[in-house]
Scaffold this active site. Structure first.
Site, short mmCIF file in Angstrom:
data_model
loop_
_atom_site.label_atom_id
_atom_site.label_comp_id
_atom_site.label_asym_id
_atom_site.label_seq_id
_atom_site.Cartn_x
_atom_site.Cartn_y
_atom_site.Cartn_z
N GLU A 1 -4.76 52.69 28.19
CA GLU A 1 -4.23 53.89 27.52
C GLU A 1 -4.11 55.06 28.50
O GLU A 1 -3.18 55.85 28.43
CB GLU A 1 -5.15 54.31 26.37
CG GLU A 1 -5.14 53.38 25.18
CD GLU A 1 -3.86 53.48 24.36
OE1 GLU A 1 -2.78 53.25 24.92
OE2 GLU A 1 -3.96 53.77 23.16
N THR B 1 3.86 59.42 24.19
CA THR B 1 2.61 60.06 23.77
C THR B 1 2.30 61.25 24.67
O THR B 1 1.87 62.31 24.20
CB THR B 1 1.46 59.04 23.78
OG1 THR B 1 1.77 58.04 22.81
CG2 THR B 1 0.13 59.67 23.42
N1 HSE Z 1 -4.44 60.23 19.11
C1 HSE Z 1 -3.32 59.94 19.95
C2 HSE Z 1 -2.33 61.08 19.83
C3 HSE Z 1 -2.70 58.66 19.52
O1 HSE Z 1 -2.01 61.46 18.70
O2 HSE Z 1 -1.87 61.61 20.86
C4 HSE Z 1 -1.50 58.25 20.30
O3 HSE Z 1 -0.98 57.07 19.74
#
Ligand code: HSE
Length: 306
Positions: free
Chosen positions: A128, A181
């Site tokens: 990630e 993201t």
């Molecule tokens: N919690 C993360 C975000 C998840 O919202 O940036 C990304 O899939």
């Protein structure tokens, strides 16, 4: 055992009031990884089917997660990974998390399971980190543990598995655009008003309680996001209309799936979930946005050997 295939499901992170904290595991959409022991030490990605993604191990989320595991393992072992992408990158349903989680669960299996699930989450988080610049655990945790999870702390890692009310069904609509993201995190404000924090904390506590008590009306009242949704929803075409339509069709609540652009709704029962899908699809049919829909029960198992 020399080789293994694993199915690594998609996931929904945040779940309205649980930014970077809550996640749930989907059931019928995911990546499949074929992992084989190799005489050459290290990790090689031999093929990626379905998406254009880097084959270089250090640039590939599955490769990076696998390397994190091997570094800790310390012995001269090697694996090849063939990746069949069932999840579109940048769709908001945990594409990188599925590949990273699938790689570490598969390799752990071939090594006769030296690592706990919590350790596997730590390795998968490294995938990630290269995917979006932050090693968040809210997608990889439900993919590895199954069901609903809550990340209480990243350092030290402390992930809690929550209860899954049996009748909950997720509907996901993905407008066919990509939101990275990293970009969706860049638009977030880094300061909060105390009032927002109080409202968010109250809903998060209530949602977790609703999940354990299987109290669908409490879940409905708690699926509210005072912090992230107001900022990120501008990136998603027709967001408010999707939400209004889904809730009018009976959804318990509707919000952004992870960092978007997918939008999720949770419903009680399969029939309502189908009605919600239809109601959301009407929005995109009307404004001419190409889309893809998934309807899924909550998967309590997580990554599985196939
Ligand atoms: N919690 C993360 C975000 C998840 O919202 O940036 C990304 O899939």
């Amino acid at each position: 055992m020399k080789k293994v295939s694993v199915f690594a499901p998609a996931s929904v992170a945040n779940i309205s009031c649980g930014f970077d904290v809550l996640g749930l595991c989907l059931d019928n959409v995911g990546d499949t990884l074929h992992i084989e022991k190799s005489a050459t030490p290290g990790i090689r990605i031999t093929e990626i089917i379905g998406q254009k993604l880097p084959l270089e191990t250090e640039k590939n989320v599955a490769g990076v997660a696998a390397l994190a595991l091997l570094k800790d393992y310390g012995q001269n072992v090697g694996f090849t990974i063939k990746l069949e992408k069932g999840i579109k990158p940048g769709s908001g349903i945990g594409s990188s998390a599925a590949s990273a989680a699938g790689a570490v669960v598969g390799i752990n299996h071939l090594l006769s399971n030296p690592y706990s699930k919590s350790e596997l989450i730590s390795f998968a988080m490294e995938g990630e980190r290269i995917a979006c610049g932050s090693a968040h655990a809210d997608n990889v945790s439900p993919v590895i543990l199954g069901g609903f999870t809550l990340v209480r702390s990243l350092d030290p890692l402390d992930v809690i598995r929550l209860n899954t009310p049996l009748e909950l069904v997720a509907t996901i609509i993905h407008p066919e655009i990509e939101v990275k993201t990293a970009d969706a995190r860049a638009v977030l404000l880094d300061k909060l008003h105390l009032k927002q924090a109080v409202a968010q904390t109250a809903n998060l506590g209530a949602l977790v309680t609703g999940l354990f008590k299987e109290d669908y009306e409490l879940i409905r009242r708690s699926l509210v996001d005072h912090i992230v949704e107001p900022v990120r929803s501008v990136l998603i075409p027709g967001f408010q209309q999707l939400k209004d339509n889904a809730n009018a069709a009976g959804a318990l609540g509707t919000g952004i799936s992870g960092s978007g652009p997918s939008v999720f709704a949770l419903s009680k029962g399969m029939e309502t979930a189908h009605n919600v899908a239809k109601a959301m699809e009407e929005v995109y049919q009307k404004i001419g946005v190409p889309y893809e829909t998934h309807i899924s029960i909550i998967n309590n198992e997580g990554v599985k050997i196939v």
